[in-house]
Scaffold this motif. Sequence first.
Motif, PDB file in Angstrom:
ATOM      1  N   PRO A  14       0.826  -1.204   0.000  1.00  0.00           N
ATOM      2  CA  PRO A  14       0.000   0.000   0.000  1.00  0.00           C
ATOM      3  C   PRO A  14       0.858   1.250   0.000  1.00  0.00           C
ATOM      4  N   SER A  15       0.301   2.322  -0.539  1.00  0.00           N
ATOM      5  CA  SER A  15       1.001   3.599  -0.554  1.00  0.00           C
ATOM      6  C   SER A  15       1.273   4.053   0.861  1.00  0.00           C
ATOM      7  N   SER A  16       2.424   4.686   1.105  1.00  0.00           N
ATOM      8  CA  SER A  16       2.826   5.076   2.449  1.00  0.00           C
ATOM      9  C   SER A  16       1.868   6.082   3.061  1.00  0.00           C
ATOM     10  N   SER A  17       1.114   6.810   2.252  1.00  0.00           N
ATOM     11  CA  SER A  17       0.193   7.806   2.781  1.00  0.00           C
ATOM     12  C   SER A  17      -0.979   7.168   3.511  1.00  0.00           C
ATOM     13  N   HIS A  18      -1.212   5.841   3.298  1.00  0.00           N
ATOM     14  CA  HIS A  18      -2.328   5.160   3.929  1.00  0.00           C
ATOM     15  C   HIS A  18      -1.876   4.330   5.121  1.00  0.00           C
ATOM     16  N   GLN A  19      -0.612   4.403   5.507  1.00  0.00           N
ATOM     17  CA  GLN A  19      -0.124   3.614   6.616  1.00  0.00           C
ATOM     18  C   GLN A  19      -0.607   4.202   7.927  1.00  0.00           C
ATOM     19  N   ASN A  20      -0.647   3.365   8.971  1.00  0.00           N
ATOM     20  CA  ASN A  20      -1.080   3.819  10.276  1.00  0.00           C
ATOM     21  C   ASN A  20      -0.059   4.771  10.881  1.00  0.00           C
ATOM     22  N   PRO A  21      -0.503   5.623  11.809  1.00  0.00           N
ATOM     23  CA  PRO A  21       0.436   6.536  12.467  1.00  0.00           C
ATOM     24  C   PRO A  21       1.536   5.763  13.169  1.00  0.00           C
ATOM     25  N   LYS A  22       2.683   6.383  13.336  1.00  0.00           N
ATOM     26  CA  LYS A  22       3.803   5.737  13.996  1.00  0.00           C
ATOM     27  C   LYS A  22       3.459   5.456  15.456  1.00  0.00           C
ATOM     28  N   SER A  23       4.020   4.339  15.969  1.00  0.00           N
ATOM     29  CA  SER A  23       3.739   3.947  17.349  1.00  0.00           C
ATOM     30  C   SER A  23       4.187   5.021  18.330  1.00  0.00           C
ATOM     31  N   THR A  24       5.393   5.552  18.135  1.00  0.00           N
ATOM     32  CA  THR A  24       5.915   6.537  19.082  1.00  0.00           C
ATOM     33  C   THR A  24       5.064   7.799  19.105  1.00  0.00           C
ATOM     34  N   ALA A  25       4.466   8.149  17.980  1.00  0.00           N
ATOM     35  CA  ALA A  25       3.589   9.327  17.949  1.00  0.00           C
ATOM     36  C   ALA A  25       2.356   9.091  18.807  1.00  0.00           C
ATOM     37  N   LYS A  26       1.817   7.879  18.759  1.00  0.00           N
ATOM     38  CA  LYS A  26       0.653   7.552  19.587  1.00  0.00           C
ATOM     39  C   LYS A  26       1.037   7.511  21.062  1.00  0.00           C
ATOM     40  N   TRP A  27       2.205   6.949  21.363  1.00  0.00           N
ATOM     41  CA  TRP A  27       2.644   6.884  22.754  1.00  0.00           C
ATOM     42  C   TRP A  27       2.831   8.277  23.343  1.00  0.00           C
ATOM     43  N   ALA A  28       3.362   9.183  22.541  1.00  0.00           N
ATOM     44  CA  ALA A  28       3.629  10.541  23.019  1.00  0.00           C
ATOM     45  C   ALA A  28       2.356  11.361  23.169  1.00  0.00           C
ATOM     46  N   ALA A  29       1.269  10.923  22.539  1.00  0.00           N
ATOM     47  CA  ALA A  29       0.016  11.679  22.600  1.00  0.00           C
ATOM     48  C   ALA A  29      -0.596  11.636  23.998  1.00  0.00           C
ATOM     49  N   SER A  30      -0.540  10.466  24.639  1.00  0.00           N
ATOM     50  CA  SER A  30      -1.108  10.345  25.985  1.00  0.00           C
ATOM     51  C   SER A  30      -0.664   9.036  26.616  1.00  0.00           C
ATOM     52  N   LEU A  31      -0.707   9.001  27.930  1.00  0.00           N
ATOM     53  CA  LEU A  31      -0.383   7.765  28.644  1.00  0.00           C
ATOM     54  C   LEU A  31      -1.441   6.706  28.362  1.00  0.00           C
ATOM     55  N   GLU A  32      -2.679   7.131  28.149  1.00  0.00           N
ATOM     56  CA  GLU A  32      -3.747   6.184  27.818  1.00  0.00           C
ATOM     57  C   GLU A  32      -3.428   5.423  26.532  1.00  0.00           C
ATOM     58  N   ASN A  33      -2.980   6.152  25.513  1.00  0.00           N
ATOM     59  CA  ASN A  33      -2.609   5.510  24.247  1.00  0.00           C
ATOM     60  C   ASN A  33      -1.456   4.535  24.437  1.00  0.00           C
ATOM     61  N   LEU A  34      -0.502   4.924  25.237  1.00  0.00           N
ATOM     62  CA  LEU A  34       0.656   4.064  25.501  1.00  0.00           C
ATOM     63  C   LEU A  34       0.221   2.753  26.150  1.00  0.00           C
ATOM     64  N   LEU A  35      -0.660   2.832  27.127  1.00  0.00           N
ATOM     65  CA  LEU A  35      -1.072   1.643  27.872  1.00  0.00           C
ATOM     66  C   LEU A  35      -2.035   0.760  27.086  1.00  0.00           C
ATOM     67  N   GLU A  36      -2.606   1.298  25.998  1.00  0.00           N
ATOM     68  CA  GLU A  36      -3.470   0.483  25.138  1.00  0.00           C
ATOM     69  C   GLU A  36      -2.684  -0.311  24.106  1.00  0.00           C
ATOM     70  N   ASP A  37      -1.413   0.021  23.930  1.00  0.00           N
ATOM     71  CA  ASP A  37      -0.570  -0.634  22.927  1.00  0.00           C
ATOM     72  C   ASP A  37       0.359  -1.624  23.619  1.00  0.00           C
ATOM     73  N   PRO A  38       0.260  -2.927  23.313  1.00  0.00           N
ATOM     74  CA  PRO A  38       1.120  -3.923  23.958  1.00  0.00           C
ATOM     75  C   PRO A  38       2.610  -3.606  23.814  1.00  0.00           C
ATOM     76  N   GLU A  39       3.016  -3.131  22.631  1.00  0.00           N
ATOM     77  CA  GLU A  39       4.419  -2.781  22.435  1.00  0.00           C
ATOM     78  C   GLU A  39       4.796  -1.576  23.289  1.00  0.00           C
ATOM     79  N   GLY A  40       3.870  -0.628  23.413  1.00  0.00           N
ATOM     80  CA  GLY A  40       4.114   0.530  24.259  1.00  0.00           C
ATOM     81  C   GLY A  40       4.275   0.137  25.717  1.00  0.00           C
ATOM     82  N   VAL A  41       3.428  -0.780  26.181  1.00  0.00           N
ATOM     83  CA  VAL A  41       3.530  -1.273  27.560  1.00  0.00           C
ATOM     84  C   VAL A  41       4.879  -1.961  27.780  1.00  0.00           C
ATOM     85  N   LYS A  42       5.302  -2.725  26.795  1.00  0.00           N
ATOM     86  CA  LYS A  42       6.592  -3.433  26.896  1.00  0.00           C
ATOM     87  C   LYS A  42       7.744  -2.447  27.050  1.00  0.00           C
TER      88      LYS A  42
END
Length: 227
Positions: A71-99
């Motif tokens: 798929p074209s890169s413009s349709h890829q999901n947001p980067k994990s680190t960007a979601k983690w930096a958005a809020s602690l809630e987002n971080l704790l919802e992501d298994p990789e973020g929790v790790k």
Amino acid sequence: PAAAGEIRTRAQSGPELRAQKPCRKGRHVSPKLLEVYPTRRCVGAEASLRAGTQEVPAKFPRDIHDSDGSPSSSHQNPKSTAKWAASLENLLEDPEGVKRFREFLKKEFSEENVLFWLACEDFKKTQDKKQMQEKAKEIYMTFLSSKASSQVNVEGQSRLNEKILEEPHPLMFQKLQDQIFNLMKYDSYSRFLKSDLFLKHKRTEEEEEDAPDAQSAAKRASRIYNT
């Protein structure tokens, strides 16, 4: 003779007129959709009729891929680190973020905070009464009792005893869980976002994202050159 010439003129323009009809018989295509996303099928219909070749199926945005099938890169999901930096809630919802967060808290000798929070989240989802009693006892003995192996520092801890385990309910640890969440949010979480562990993961993520883009750009340049 004039009438015959008129008939020939109409016959020659026939394919062009037919090319303006709906691209596929029996299928209705919204005029508004065609204005926003003009299809290759309609554009190429006239040329196909003239040349006697088969029409090329239309490609809508969801079907468009690079030449390698990805798929074209413009349709890829947001980067994990960007979601983690958005809020602690987002971080704790992501298994990789929790790790990653646990790895950081281990170095700060406070991993028990996130483990307690996760245990409380799991406890709230428990419906079977027997399992609820077992998990409540495990949480108490691990994090809250005076002899807990991974004791967390929360207000009101001294007033907790094994009596609360007799009648467990899903929200029995909610206040304590909220205290630990706020402790992590305003203390360790902000340091995590500035840590080498987080920044290294962010750089790796950016490098992996740039590599396919550069490769795709090279492929596009090659196609243009060879056209």
